[in-house]
Structures are given as C-alpha cells and as structure tokens.
Design an enzyme around this catalytic site. Structure first.
Site, PDB file in Angstrom:
ATOM      1  N   ALA A  24       0.910  -1.234   0.101  1.00  0.00           N
ATOM      2  CA  ALA A  24      -0.132   0.033   0.087  1.00  0.00           C
ATOM      3  C   ALA A  24       0.787   1.037   0.058  1.00  0.00           C
ATOM      4  CB  ALA A  24      -0.955   0.139   1.244  1.00  0.00           C
ATOM      5  N   GLU A  82      -1.644   7.008  -3.170  1.00  0.00           N
ATOM      6  CA  GLU A  82      -2.881   7.911  -2.231  1.00  0.00           C
ATOM      7  C   GLU A  82      -3.298   8.844  -3.204  1.00  0.00           C
ATOM      8  OE1 GLU A  82      -0.939  10.139   0.718  1.00  0.00           O
ATOM      9  OE2 GLU A  82       0.027   8.266   1.894  1.00  0.00           O
ATOM     10  N   PRO A  83      -4.805   8.983  -2.826  1.00  0.00           N
ATOM     11  CA  PRO A  83      -5.568   9.626  -3.732  1.00  0.00           C
ATOM     12  C   PRO A  83      -4.848  11.014  -3.986  1.00  0.00           C
ATOM     13  CG  PRO A  83      -6.747   9.053  -1.965  1.00  0.00           C
ATOM     14  CD  PRO A  83      -5.475   8.738  -1.521  1.00  0.00           C
ATOM     15  N   ARG A 111      -8.151 -16.817 -42.928  1.00  0.00           N
ATOM     16  CA  ARG A 111      -9.307 -15.771 -43.446  1.00  0.00           C
ATOM     17  C   ARG A 111      -9.194 -15.560 -44.631  1.00  0.00           C
ATOM     18  NH1 ARG A 111     -14.646 -14.764 -43.146  1.00  0.00           N
ATOM     19  NH2 ARG A 111     -14.897 -12.588 -43.054  1.00  0.00           N
ATOM     20  N   GLU A 137       2.030   1.992 -11.458  1.00  0.00           N
ATOM     21  CA  GLU A 137       3.443   1.983 -11.041  1.00  0.00           C
ATOM     22  C   GLU A 137       4.185   2.687 -11.884  1.00  0.00           C
ATOM     23  OE1 GLU A 137       5.118  -2.173 -10.914  1.00  0.00           O
ATOM     24  OE2 GLU A 137       3.249  -2.870 -10.047  1.00  0.00           O
ATOM     25  N   GLU A 196       3.630   9.186 -18.934  1.00  0.00           N
ATOM     26  CA  GLU A 196       4.214  10.535 -19.106  1.00  0.00           C
ATOM     27  C   GLU A 196       5.238  10.785 -17.837  1.00  0.00           C
ATOM     28  OE1 GLU A 196       0.607   9.889 -21.419  1.00  0.00           O
ATOM     29  OE2 GLU A 196       0.952   9.260 -19.263  1.00  0.00           O
TER      30      GLU A 196
END
Length: 386
Positions: A128, A131-132, A272, A367, A371
């Site tokens: 963890a 974070e927001p 195909r 992760e 950018e």
C-alpha cells in the site's frame, strides 16, 4: 557479445512453456468468463502440478527454501506464463506466493512472523503506497506515522490497492520523523489489517476487473517492532520492488502477451479468406505482421538486457523506465493490430485479445504513468550531462 540464453535457462523456458500450453491454455475461456476467474480448487491443482514439475517458488532465495533464480530467468518465466489469458494480469501465485523483496529485508523476528508464514501460504500480504492526492508522486504522500512510546500512530488513506480484500497484512508506506534533525522520510510498516482503526472498502469496478481497494487508517497503533528497516528507508525498499515490477511485471509480461497475439495474427491471416484471397497475401496485413515482429524483438532485447544488468548489480532505474514505456506501448500496438486483423472476432470474448487490450491500457498508468516515467528519464539524463 553472446545474446543467446544459457542452455539451462532454455530448458526451464521449454518446461514452463509446456506447462502453460498443457495446463493453462485449456482453461482460458473458463477463466475469462467465470466471475472471479479460476476457482480456488482449480488454482490449488495447478499449484500442485507446478510443484511436481519443479516450478515452485522459482524467485524465492535458496536460504528460504526457494530456487533462487536470477532476475533474467524470472523474466523469461514471466514471459512464458503471460502467453496465456488463464490467469489475471496481476496474479503471480501460480508458482508460489507473491513475495515482494521488501520482506527479505525483515529482521529475524519479523521473518518468523511475516515472511515464513507467507511462504507457507498461511497469510497474504498486500502493498500500500498509492494515495488519492499524491498519485505517482511519493513526495506528496500524506499518510503519517508518529512515534508514541513503543508504537507508531498511523493516519492516512491508500487507494487502488491490489489484494487488500484478501490480505491479513499490508506493507504500508508512511512519512515518519527519522530523528537527528533530519527531514522527514518515508518508512515501511507491516500493518495488521484487522487492527482497530483500519477499514478496507472495494473501489468501483475497474477496466480490467481488478479487485482494488481503498484502505483508511485512523489512529491505528502499529508496534515499533513492525517497522521494516530503519525510519526513512521505506522509499528505497519500495523502489527495489517497483523497479523489478517495471522490468518483469510489465516488461516481460508484455513480451508474452505480444508474442501470443502475433502468433494469433499470423495464424488467422492464413485462415481468413476475403474477396477470394487469404489475408496473409495482402501487403497491409504483411506490414502489420512485420512491424509487430520487429517491435517485439527490440522490446525483448531491452527487457533481457535490463534484467541482465540488474543481476550484475547495476543501477537500472532509468532502464526500467525505458522498459516499461517501450514494452507496454509495443504490446498495445501489437494487440491493436491483431484485433484489426481478426475484425469483429477480435472484439469478442471468444478470443483473449479484447481482454489483453484492456489490461494493457491499464498498465500504462499503474506503477508510474508513461508520461511521468518519460519526464523522470529525461530529467535524469539532463542532470547527468550538465
């Protein structure tokens, strides 16, 4: 310079490929259409089969009962496993519990309480950090752990945390006072998710059906004995795992996905027939195949080179940025071409292409967004050149 894999690694690679082809490929449609993926009983059977074949705990150091494979070998194994859509993208437990390298830095007492039970499968541990507010910027981390006697008082929120809904413990990154007048640093704690003040709630459904959670910590008392390493060392511990994740978890995994998609593209183009001619005879399709093969080969060389350098102890942080950016974007293009060649069939759940398409779109953010990594890479390069 010899770029060939050693013979023993080729032997292991072939063994893993046989396992994937014989044990996992037949389960793909069941895994994609059944809520929650493969059943636990099916997974247990697969784990038992992996043990029989000597494929158990490949990445665990020998001193802890594993096979202690080097990082390049781990990447080759990951690439082979990623060829199948029978397992969720973030599921790494088919050859043993997912043990992040942070836990290998535990002291002896912590290993008895956390590492060894995890290796035995008695407990599950999640990681963890996100974070927001902070997102991809650890410097903006707001979760705090304040020393209070023989414990730390933890307050903050983590979100988009994988595995938290099934874990008993979390490796939590939090800002702490490191002492001696030094600036605050990020530390790593093992936190019991059943502690008073901890609440775990599921996030709304994600693009790839990830089971992600939000974790709130309100005045949670964490024993000081559950701090891994010293105060302020957490960021370095986390970076070791995240760097590995960018190379193996993203880079090598994308190789496997793209390789399978290319195989499917070639096979279908031969089968195909449209307007009296197989797709494989049309130049536009041939160019799609050629471009995919070239990009896949280049990405594989980059992943293997980075993993080889990691095994030699080199600093591969910048290379890991390159690997994640290049491999994820390469695989996204290959999947897109494969879907185009398959037409409407490529969009359907009859094939794993649309499933991989959604996964690959997701990991260009996780992760380290593409950018952000490009910015970090450019910044580091410019600093080194004055």
């Amino acid at each position: 310079m010899d770029l060939n894999l050693p013979d023993d690694l080729k032997t292991l690679q072939a063994a893993v490929r046989r396992f994937v082809d014989l044990e996992l490929m037949p389960l793909e449609r069941t895994a994609r259409t059944r809520a929650g993926g493969l059943s636990e009983s099916t997974l247990e059977g697969l784990r038992a089969r992996a043990k029989e074949l000597g494929l158990w705990q490949l990445d665990v150091p020998t001193e802890y009962g594993g096979q202690g494979l080097d990082f390049l070998t781990q990447c080759v194994v990951t690439e082979e496993v990623a060829r199948t859509a029978a397992l969720p993208f973030r599921y790494a437990g088919i050859f043993g519990p997912d043990v992040r390298p942070i836990l290998f830095h535990c002291d002896d007492e912590q290993k008895e309480r956390f590492l060894f039970p995890l290796l035995r499968g008695d407990i599950r541990v999640c990681f963890a950090q996100t974070e927001p507010e902070a997102g991809s910027d650890p410097a903006g981390m707001r979760t705090r752990a304040v020393r209070d006697g023989d414990a730390y008082v933890l307050n903050g929120t983590k979100h988009y945390i994988g595995g938290a809904d099934r874990a008993q413990y979390a490796q939590v990154m939090a800002v702490t006072d490191v002492g001696d007048g030094a600036p605050a640093g990020i530390s790593c704690f093992i936190v019991d998710l059943r502690s008073p003040g901890v609440s775990v709630a599921p996030h709304p459904a994600m693009l790839v059906d990830d089971r992600l959670s939000k974790i709130d910590f309100v005045d949670v008392r964490v024993p000081a004995a559950d701090l891994i390493g010293k105060p302020g060392e957490g960021f370095g511990l986390a970076q070791e795992w995240i760097t590995q994740g960018r190379i193996r978890g993203h880079g090598a995994r994308c190789l496997g996905i793209a390789s399978r998609a290319l195989e499917m593209m070639i096979a279908y183009s031969k089968e195909r027939v449209t307007f009296g001619q197989p797709l494989s005879e049309r130049q536009v399709i041939q160019f799609m195949v050629a471009d995919s093969a070239m990009e896949l080969h280049a990405a594989r060389l980059m992943v293997y080179d980075c993993a080889w350098r990691y095994d030699r102890g080199e600093d591969v942080r910048d290379l890991s940025y390159m690997v994640k950016i290049n491999a994820t974007e390469m695989a996204s293009r290959v999947i897109d071409r494969a879907m185009q060649v398959h037409g409407a069939l490529g969009l359907s759940s009859d094939l794993p292409l649309e499933w991989w398409y959604r996964q690959l779109r997701s990991i260009r953010i996780t992760e380290g967004a593409t950018e952000v990594l490009r910015w970090r890479l450019a910044r580091n390069l410019m600093r080194r050149t004055g």
